[in-house]
Structures are given as C-alpha cells and as structure tokens.
Design an enzyme around this catalytic site. Structure first.
Site, PDB file in Angstrom:
ATOM      1  N   SER A   1       1.259 -19.533  35.498  1.00 55.47           N
ATOM      2  CA  SER A   1       1.100 -20.108  36.856  1.00 55.47           C
ATOM      3  C   SER A   1       0.890 -19.323  37.639  1.00 55.47           C
ATOM      4  O   SER A   1       1.269 -18.359  37.716  1.00 55.47           O
ATOM      5  CB  SER A   1       2.314 -20.833  36.670  1.00 55.47           C
ATOM      6  OG  SER A   1       2.210 -21.280  38.208  1.00 55.47           O
TER       7      SER A   1
ATOM      8  N   HIS B   1      11.644 -39.717  14.370  1.00 53.93           N
ATOM      9  CA  HIS B   1      12.517 -40.204  15.522  1.00 53.93           C
ATOM     10  C   HIS B   1      12.627 -39.246  16.970  1.00 53.93           C
ATOM     11  O   HIS B   1      12.943 -39.344  17.792  1.00 53.93           O
ATOM     12  CB  HIS B   1      13.509 -41.247  16.087  1.00 53.93           C
ATOM     13  CG  HIS B   1      14.057 -42.334  15.207  1.00 53.93           C
ATOM     14  ND1 HIS B   1      13.306 -43.678  14.962  1.00 53.93           N
ATOM     15  CD2 HIS B   1      13.814 -42.392  13.855  1.00 53.93           C
ATOM     16  CE1 HIS B   1      13.017 -43.836  14.104  1.00 53.93           C
ATOM     17  NE2 HIS B   1      13.566 -43.250  13.061  1.00 53.93           N
TER      18      HIS B   1
ATOM     19  N   LYS C   1       6.091 -18.109  33.721  1.00 53.23           N
ATOM     20  CA  LYS C   1       5.719 -19.465  32.714  1.00 53.23           C
ATOM     21  C   LYS C   1       4.522 -19.247  31.892  1.00 53.23           C
ATOM     22  O   LYS C   1       3.771 -18.048  32.720  1.00 53.23           O
ATOM     23  CB  LYS C   1       5.097 -20.672  33.812  1.00 53.23           C
ATOM     24  CG  LYS C   1       6.423 -21.535  34.434  1.00 53.23           C
ATOM     25  CD  LYS C   1       5.615 -22.640  35.076  1.00 53.23           C
ATOM     26  CE  LYS C   1       5.232 -24.005  33.674  1.00 53.23           C
ATOM     27  NZ  LYS C   1       5.138 -25.272  34.216  1.00 53.23           N
TER      28      LYS C   1
ATOM     29  N   GLU D   1      -2.578 -28.218  25.372  1.00 53.61           N
ATOM     30  CA  GLU D   1      -2.781 -29.831  26.036  1.00 53.61           C
ATOM     31  C   GLU D   1      -4.205 -30.372  26.021  1.00 53.61           C
ATOM     32  O   GLU D   1      -4.487 -31.656  26.281  1.00 53.61           O
ATOM     33  CB  GLU D   1      -2.307 -28.926  27.604  1.00 53.61           C
ATOM     34  CG  GLU D   1      -0.934 -28.995  28.128  1.00 53.61           C
ATOM     35  CD  GLU D   1      -0.164 -28.973  28.932  1.00 53.61           C
ATOM     36  OE1 GLU D   1      -0.322 -29.198  29.672  1.00 53.61           O
ATOM     37  OE2 GLU D   1      -0.192 -27.450  29.366  1.00 53.61           O
TER      38      GLU D   1
END
Ligand code: ARG
Length: 463
Positions: A278, A157, A284, A291
């Site tokens: 970024s 979970h 970043k 992704e």
C-alpha cells in the site's frame, strides 16, 4: 470516393458516420495470422484445382508472407477506409503483386473467410486453455500432495464445520478444473470444422476442394452446410460458456485466497510476486492478483451475454450483426488466460501457515460430529439422540471455554452417564480427519493417494 475493393456500382463513398460504424479493423486486425493462413490454403487449393494458375498462387503466397512480416514488424499501414482485416490485406496484396491479387477472392466470400478466421482464432485460444488449465491443476495437486495431512477447518456457510486437510480442499478445485478442461476439449471437437468454401452462403460453382483447405488448416473436416458454415457462432458461445464457468471456479478460489491471507485468518502467505504493497499503509500486503481474478467473471459472462444476445433471432445466414462477435470474445479469451496463469503462479508460491490452520481447526468444536458418531457407534444411541447429547456437551465446553478434547470426563458424564475414556480417541482433529476414510473423504491417506494420482496423470500428459 467509392470503396476500391467493391465500389463498382457506387457513385459515392460512405458518410463519415457510416465509415465509422462499419469499420472493424481496429479490433479484427487480431485475426491477421488466421486470415493469411486461410488465404494461403485457399490459393494453393485454387491452383491445385486449376481454378487459378500455379504462378498466380505462388505470387499470392509470397505476397501474403511479406504482408505477415510487415504486420509483425509494425510496418503495415492499417486503414479504416478498407473496413476490415480481409480488405486491408487484400488491398496491400494488390499493391505488392498486382493482378494475381485479384484472383485470390475467387470462389470465396468475406463471409466464409471471417467465419474461418474466427474459428481458427478461438481454436488456438482453446488450445492454450487446455494446457493452462492442466498447469493449474498440476500446481494444485502438487500443493495438495505436500499438504495431504495439513489440518484446517472445513467450512459450510463459512462457519467451521468439520476439520479437513488443506490437500483435500485444494483437490476439490482440481476436480472442478478437470471438468473445465473437459468442456474445453469437448468444445474444440465441435468447433474444429472448416467453413471455408461455403462462400457467401450458397457454396460455389467452381470445382473447389474443401477437404484440402480443411486439412491444410488443421480442421477435422469441412462444415456440411454452407449456410450454417457462414452463420454459425455457437462454437464461440460454447467456448465462452466454458470460459465463464472456469472463471467462476477461479473466482471462488481467489476469494478463498483473499480470506485466507487476511491477518484475521493467516492461513496462507502469498509471495511478493503476486501481491502489492500500500502506498500509505506500510504494514499491508494486498492480494491484488486474487482480487482481479475474482473480478473476471463479470467481463467474461458479459462477453457470453453480448454474443448470445447478438445472435438471438438472427435470420439465416450471415448478417453484419456478426461483426460484433469479436471484441468481447477476444477480451474474454485474453482474460481467462491471464487469470489461469496468475492463479497458477499464486498457487505455486503460496505457503500454508500450518499452525494457524491447526489452531483454527481446533476452534468451533469442529469434532462435535465425531462425538455424536462415537455415541452412535459405541453406545448404540440413535443419531438424533446423540445429536442432542452432543449439543449439551458442546454447550458445557463453550461455558468452560475449553476444546471438546479438553473437557473433563466428569462433565461429559453429567450429560450422559455411559460415556467413558474411549471417547477421547475421537475428539482430536487429527483423529477426526483420519477416520474419514470413505471414498472421497478427507483422511490424509485418501488425500495423498488422490494427489499422487493427479500429479502422475498430469505429468504424464505433458511428456
Ligand atoms: N468484417 C466482417 C465481419 O467481421 C467481415 C465479413 C463481411 N461480410 C460482408 N458480407 N460484408 O463480419
């Protein structure tokens, strides 16, 4: 103007819209190498069977080789008027060698031709996947071997459940991928039959040798039924379904990598090679490769769905609907290969942050089950009672904001008087994982053995 390849009984050419909906050359040009290989095998067989002369076969072969070179050097002029790759090549062959070109299409049809080309194309892709999946398995198994005793929280979970080793976690993916590998190998066996010689649908009256063309193209045997030969596309469906399942596995790992690389988790550091910065936020490091891999199942399952729905309810045998089998299939095959390669690179470069993983493994009272098991094994308590006692001890530790292994014995005894010093031997995360020696369990000794076995097997296959 009527089509010069088949326009004998046509007085008029097609409407502009007809030409547009009918042409497939923009995408089926990808089949050029397979189409040429199929035609060469066919021409050689026709000559051997004395259906065409040796001189014609030699001219055809030479012409086809020249066309291949033209295509590969970007000099070939693809024409939408000639519909598809088959007619484009045949028409150019006519320009190059004249009359013998017209004999190539003896005893075959574009129906068995395209079925053959497409099988060859899908087979080549499957062969790439078989080695790409093994590359990824090896990268994972090597990372697992190096991290057989690196501790991390195991989740159910997405809540900390019990400590595991990072190596164990990675080997779970090796298992999934080994089944993907099996699906590709299995699909290849069923796929590897030659439809060539099925002709339009009914076979042919010429004395062709289908076994010879099957052999020349690396097929195990010819298909047994000419109608099935020209109309079967389940080989592609099967490969796409294997791709879809594999892409789903990759997306799960990709998602974990995305989570692990957040500044909240900090479990792994990804290399510069598989991340981006970024343009606005200098701090970043974005896990773009992960992704994108996570996104791939959409288009790959889409390709499966498109082909399945296109085939559904089609009557025997070939129908032009089947021209729509290619675009999404090509896209899916390209994308699963890309995803496998990117994942392999990312896994190879990925560095675990062992301190962060250990700290997380220690949080969330992850050894509570070990405490309950100790109560069962040492105090002979029924497991349900032990579960209850443990729950109360966890509540105490939570109140005091300490790890279970740092909770004073007196506090534990306030819950159950018979608990003694011995309990501390099982409360550390190290002790917890070391005790899980059941077959398939996370004990570092198990994980090391499994990782080594996989590495050995995968390296062995490569030699
Ligand atoms: N471009 C066609 C396809 O991909 C080739 C076969 C055409 N056959 C036909 N009978 N028109 O399916």
């Amino acid at each position: 103007m009527a089509n010069k390849m088949w326009g004998g009984r046509f007085a008029q050419g097609p409407d502009a819209i007809m030409a547009k909906i009918n042409a497939s050359i923009d995408f089926d040009k990808k089949l050029y190498a397979q189409d040429i290989a199929g035609s060469k095998a066919h021409a050689v067989m026709l000559a051997r069977q004395k259906i065409i002369s040796r001189a014609d076969a030699a001219a055809i072969t030479k012409g086809l080789d020249a066309i291949k070179a033209e295509i590969e050097s970007g000099k070939f002029n693809f024409s939408a008027e000639l519909e598809d790759i088959h007619l484009n090549i045949e028409s150019r062959l006519k320009e190059l060698i004249g009359e013998p070109a017209g004999r190539l299409h003896t005893a075959r049809s574009r129906n068995d031709q395209v079925a053959t080309d497409f099988r060859l194309y899908v087979r080549e892709a499957v062969d790439h996947f078989i080695s790409a999946v093994q590359d990824l398995m090896l990268a994972l198994a090597e990372k697992a071997e190096a991290n057989a005793s690196t501790l991390m929280p195991g989740f159910t979970h997405l809540q900390s459940a019990q400590p595991v080793t990072f190596g164990h976690h990675l080997l779970a993916y090796v298992e999934m991928l080994s089944r993907d590998l099996g699906r590709f190998q299995d699909a290849r066996k069923r796929l590897n039959e030659s439809p060539l010689g099925s002709a339009a649908l009914a076979g042919t009256s010429y004395p062709i040798d289908r076994k010879a063309t099957a052999d020349a193209l690396g097929f195990d045997r010819p298909t047994r039924n000419s109608m099935d030969g020209v109309s079967a596309r389940d080989f592609a469906l099967e490969v796409l379904s294997a791709c879809a399942i594999c892409s789903i596995h990759l997306s799960r790992l990709a998602e974990e990598i995305v989570i692990w690389s957040t500044s909240q988790f900090r479990f792994v550091k990804l290399s510069d090679k598989f991340t981006t910065g970024s343009s606005i936020m200098p701090q970043k490091r974005n896990p773009d490769a992960a992704e994108l891999i996570r996104a791939k199942p959409g288009r790959i399952l889409g390709a499966f769905t498109a082909l399945a729905v296109m085939m559904k309810g089609l009557p025997m045998s070939y129908a032009k609907d089947m021209q729509e089998d290619k675009e999404q299939t090509f896209d899916a095959l390209e994308n699963i290969e890309l995803a496998l390669a990117a994942m392999t690179g990312m896994v190879r470069d990925l560095e675990p942050n062992k301190d962060a993983m250990l700290a997380a493994a220690n949080s969330g009272f992850s050894t509570a089950t070990d405490l309950a098991d100790w109560l069962v094994q040492t105090l002979k308590m029924p497991f349900r009672d032990a579960h209850h006692v443990t729950g109360r001890i966890v509540a105490l530790a939570e109140q005091k904001n300490v790890l279970l292994s740092d909770l004073p014995l007196a506090d534990m005894r306030s819950v159950h008087a018979k608990i003694d010093e011995g309990v501390f031997r099982v409360l550390s995360v190290q002790a917890s994982v070391a005790s899980r020696k059941s077959q398939g369990g996370t004990a570092p000794a198990n994980v090391l053995g499994e990782a080594k076995a996989w590495v050995k097997q995968l390296k062995g296959k490569r030699k």
